[in-house]
Scaffold this motif. Structure first.
Motif, PDB file in Angstrom:
ATOM      1  N   GLU A 177       2.993 -24.108  -2.238  1.00  0.00           N
ATOM      2  CA  GLU A 177       4.073 -24.079  -1.241  1.00  0.00           C
ATOM      3  C   GLU A 177       5.445 -24.236  -1.874  1.00  0.00           C
ATOM      4  N   PHE A 178       5.524 -24.846  -3.042  1.00  0.00           N
ATOM      5  CA  PHE A 178       6.824 -25.018  -3.691  1.00  0.00           C
ATOM      6  C   PHE A 178       7.418 -23.682  -4.136  1.00  0.00           C
ATOM      7  N   ASP A 179       6.584 -22.639  -4.200  1.00  0.00           N
ATOM      8  CA  ASP A 179       7.079 -21.312  -4.571  1.00  0.00           C
ATOM      9  C   ASP A 179       7.778 -20.598  -3.412  1.00  0.00           C
ATOM     10  N   TRP A 180       7.714 -21.175  -2.207  1.00  0.00           N
ATOM     11  CA  TRP A 180       8.169 -20.452  -1.029  1.00  0.00           C
ATOM     12  C   TRP A 180       9.634 -20.688  -0.679  1.00  0.00           C
ATOM     13  N   LEU A 181      10.324 -21.508  -1.431  1.00  0.00           N
ATOM     14  CA  LEU A 181      11.710 -21.809  -1.061  1.00  0.00           C
ATOM     15  C   LEU A 181      12.541 -20.539  -1.106  1.00  0.00           C
ATOM     16  N   GLY A 182      13.233 -20.280   0.010  1.00  0.00           N
ATOM     17  CA  GLY A 182      14.029 -19.065   0.136  1.00  0.00           C
ATOM     18  C   GLY A 182      13.229 -17.841   0.526  1.00  0.00           C
ATOM     19  N   GLN A 183      11.921 -17.994   0.743  1.00  0.00           N
ATOM     20  CA  GLN A 183      11.086 -16.868   1.111  1.00  0.00           C
ATOM     21  C   GLN A 183      10.514 -17.069   2.510  1.00  0.00           C
ATOM     22  N   ASP A 184      10.107 -15.955   3.115  1.00  0.00           N
ATOM     23  CA  ASP A 184       9.545 -15.980   4.455  1.00  0.00           C
ATOM     24  C   ASP A 184       8.027 -15.958   4.401  1.00  0.00           C
ATOM     25  N   VAL A 190       4.804 -15.623  13.972  1.00  0.00           N
ATOM     26  CA  VAL A 190       6.051 -16.364  13.823  1.00  0.00           C
ATOM     27  C   VAL A 190       6.473 -16.367  12.359  1.00  0.00           C
ATOM     28  N   ARG A 191       7.715 -16.025  12.126  1.00  0.00           N
ATOM     29  CA  ARG A 191       8.257 -16.000  10.766  1.00  0.00           C
ATOM     30  C   ARG A 191       9.021 -17.289  10.492  1.00  0.00           C
ATOM     31  N   LEU A 192       8.684 -17.928   9.387  1.00  0.00           N
ATOM     32  CA  LEU A 192       9.352 -19.146   8.951  1.00  0.00           C
ATOM     33  C   LEU A 192       9.865 -18.938   7.530  1.00  0.00           C
ATOM     34  N   ASP A 229       7.522 -35.390  -4.556  1.00  0.00           N
ATOM     35  CA  ASP A 229       7.571 -34.426  -3.465  1.00  0.00           C
ATOM     36  C   ASP A 229       6.176 -34.034  -3.001  1.00  0.00           C
ATOM     37  N   CYS A 230       6.036 -33.850  -1.686  1.00  0.00           N
ATOM     38  CA  CYS A 230       4.811 -33.292  -1.111  1.00  0.00           C
ATOM     39  C   CYS A 230       5.167 -32.599   0.193  1.00  0.00           C
ATOM     40  N   GLY A 231       4.936 -31.296   0.262  1.00  0.00           N
ATOM     41  CA  GLY A 231       5.282 -30.521   1.444  1.00  0.00           C
ATOM     42  C   GLY A 231       6.674 -29.931   1.342  1.00  0.00           C
ATOM     43  N   ILE A 232       6.972 -29.037   2.275  1.00  0.00           N
ATOM     44  CA  ILE A 232       8.293 -28.406   2.321  1.00  0.00           C
ATOM     45  C   ILE A 232       8.812 -28.363   3.751  1.00  0.00           C
ATOM     46  N   TYR A 233      10.129 -28.330   3.859  1.00  0.00           N
ATOM     47  CA  TYR A 233      10.773 -28.065   5.139  1.00  0.00           C
ATOM     48  C   TYR A 233      10.928 -26.564   5.302  1.00  0.00           C
ATOM     49  N   MET A 234      10.697 -26.093   6.543  1.00  0.00           N
ATOM     50  CA  MET A 234      10.834 -24.678   6.852  1.00  0.00           C
ATOM     51  C   MET A 234      11.664 -24.502   8.110  1.00  0.00           C
ATOM     52  N   SER A 235      12.444 -23.455   8.129  1.00  0.00           N
ATOM     53  CA  SER A 235      13.186 -23.101   9.345  1.00  0.00           C
ATOM     54  C   SER A 235      12.401 -22.042  10.108  1.00  0.00           C
ATOM     55  N   VAL A 236      12.501 -22.088  11.435  1.00  0.00           N
ATOM     56  CA  VAL A 236      11.856 -21.090  12.286  1.00  0.00           C
ATOM     57  C   VAL A 236      12.817 -19.924  12.444  1.00  0.00           C
ATOM     58  N   GLU A 237      12.395 -18.747  12.000  1.00  0.00           N
ATOM     59  CA  GLU A 237      13.265 -17.568  12.012  1.00  0.00           C
ATOM     60  C   GLU A 237      13.042 -16.684  13.235  1.00  0.00           C
ATOM     61  N   THR A 238      11.823 -16.653  13.765  1.00  0.00           N
ATOM     62  CA  THR A 238      11.544 -15.887  14.983  1.00  0.00           C
ATOM     63  C   THR A 238      10.709 -16.747  15.924  1.00  0.00           C
ATOM     64  N   SER A 239      10.914 -16.572  17.208  1.00  0.00           N
ATOM     65  CA  SER A 239      10.222 -17.376  18.212  1.00  0.00           C
ATOM     66  C   SER A 239       8.814 -16.853  18.466  1.00  0.00           C
ATOM     67  N   GLY A 240       7.935 -17.768  18.903  1.00  0.00           N
ATOM     68  CA  GLY A 240       6.584 -17.380  19.252  1.00  0.00           C
ATOM     69  C   GLY A 240       5.647 -18.560  19.185  1.00  0.00           C
ATOM     70  N   ALA A 241       4.392 -18.316  19.524  1.00  0.00           N
ATOM     71  CA  ALA A 241       3.382 -19.370  19.522  1.00  0.00           C
ATOM     72  C   ALA A 241       2.605 -19.346  18.221  1.00  0.00           C
ATOM     73  N   VAL A 242       2.264 -20.550  17.728  1.00  0.00           N
ATOM     74  CA  VAL A 242       1.308 -20.669  16.627  1.00  0.00           C
ATOM     75  C   VAL A 242       0.130 -21.486  17.140  1.00  0.00           C
ATOM     76  N   THR A 243      -1.057 -21.136  16.671  1.00  0.00           N
ATOM     77  CA  THR A 243      -2.299 -21.720  17.155  1.00  0.00           C
ATOM     78  C   THR A 243      -3.177 -22.076  15.964  1.00  0.00           C
ATOM     79  N   ILE A 244      -3.885 -23.192  16.055  1.00  0.00           N
ATOM     80  CA  ILE A 244      -4.814 -23.556  14.988  1.00  0.00           C
ATOM     81  C   ILE A 244      -5.781 -22.393  14.752  1.00  0.00           C
ATOM     82  N   GLY A 245      -5.957 -22.046  13.502  1.00  0.00           N
ATOM     83  CA  GLY A 245      -6.786 -20.906  13.130  1.00  0.00           C
ATOM     84  C   GLY A 245      -5.993 -19.669  12.801  1.00  0.00           C
ATOM     85  N   ASP A 246      -4.697 -19.646  13.135  1.00  0.00           N
ATOM     86  CA  ASP A 246      -3.860 -18.495  12.787  1.00  0.00           C
ATOM     87  C   ASP A 246      -3.832 -18.297  11.277  1.00  0.00           C
TER      88      ASP A 246
END
Length: 256
Positions: A177-184, A190-192, A229-246
């Protein structure tokens, strides 16, 4: 494909989690009802007439008041009815938006925390803003494989809820997950976007079942990985539902 395996919110800062099957995310906002409320620990800088983000030290928080981990809590779906279950079997339910209902909860908290209470307790709330450790409306994401790697290094079982993240995903390499900074990334539809790594504090050292400080996780992270460090903060870029198993579609680096 990596998948979303848990969704968690913490309606009152420092208190226990609500586990969800699905949640509607809105672009530019935090996870709904996550840290929507906090309890001001005596007179502080929070002004309800001009509500704004203030530092966590002004509120009851798990890092400072570890006894809060003894309580089992639940918030109703509307985010108003808040119930605490106490070790002696007592249950207290309040209405978060009704100050007249808060007295029984505050009295029990004062008895539990003793001298850690600096003055009159009061709920703080900012409509539309989470009272998280950062002022930005971000969602926290935890990689289950990173937690398992930390388990292997320390020799202790570690419940991911210690990290009080909103989204838990599995099916990756550790620390990918640390590789995802600045990436979608996409979770469902839902895009984060990855924003920053999360530096961990003493709150992660508290066992969520026993309420005991049994493992110094910031020190363990530093010893084994050279960072806390453990985990990352993410911004929500598009609206929508997320569900366990997605499924989780990755930007490229880090996919198992």
């Amino acid at each position: 494909m990596p998948k979303l395996t848990a969704i968690t919110r913490f309606p009152v800062k420092g208190f226990g989690p609500d586990r969800l099957e699905q949640v509607e995310l809105t672009a530019g906002q935090a996870l709904p009802l996550d840290r929507a409320w906090a309890i001001e620990n005596g007179p502080g800088s929070f002004d309800p007439a001009r509500p704004a983000h203030v530092k966590k030290k002004h509120f009851l928080m798990l890092a400072g008041q570890t006894a809060l981990a003894q309580l089992q809590t639940r918030c109703d779906t509307a985010g108003q009815g808040f119930t605490t279950h106490w070790p002696d079997g007592e249950t207290i339910t309040i209405t978060l938006g009704d100050a007249a209902s808060h007295g029984p909860l505050f009295a029990r908290l004062e008895a539990l925390l003793g001298e850690q209470v600096r003055g009159a307790l009061r709920f703080a709330h900012i409509p539309g803003q989470a009272l998280t450790d950062i002022p930005l409306p971000h969602i926290s994401l935890i990689n289950a494989a990173s937690v398992r790697d930390l388990e292997r290094r320390t020799g202790h079982a570690i419940d991911p809820v210690r990290f009080r993240g909103n989204l838990l995903i599995d099916g990756l390499e550790p620390w990918a997950e640390f590789d995802w900074l600045g990436q979608d990334i996409l979770i469902g539809d839902v895009r984060l976007r990855g924003q920053s790594r999360i530096r961990r504090c003493v709150a992660t050292s508290i066992n969520p079942v026993t309420a005991k400080c049994d493992l110094d996780l910031p020190a363990a992270l530093m010893t084994h990985f050279g960072h806390a460090d453990c985990g990352i903060y993410m911004s929500v870029e598009t609206s929508g539902a997320v569900t366990i198993g997605d499924g989780v579609e990755l930007p490229g680096p880090g996919q198992a």
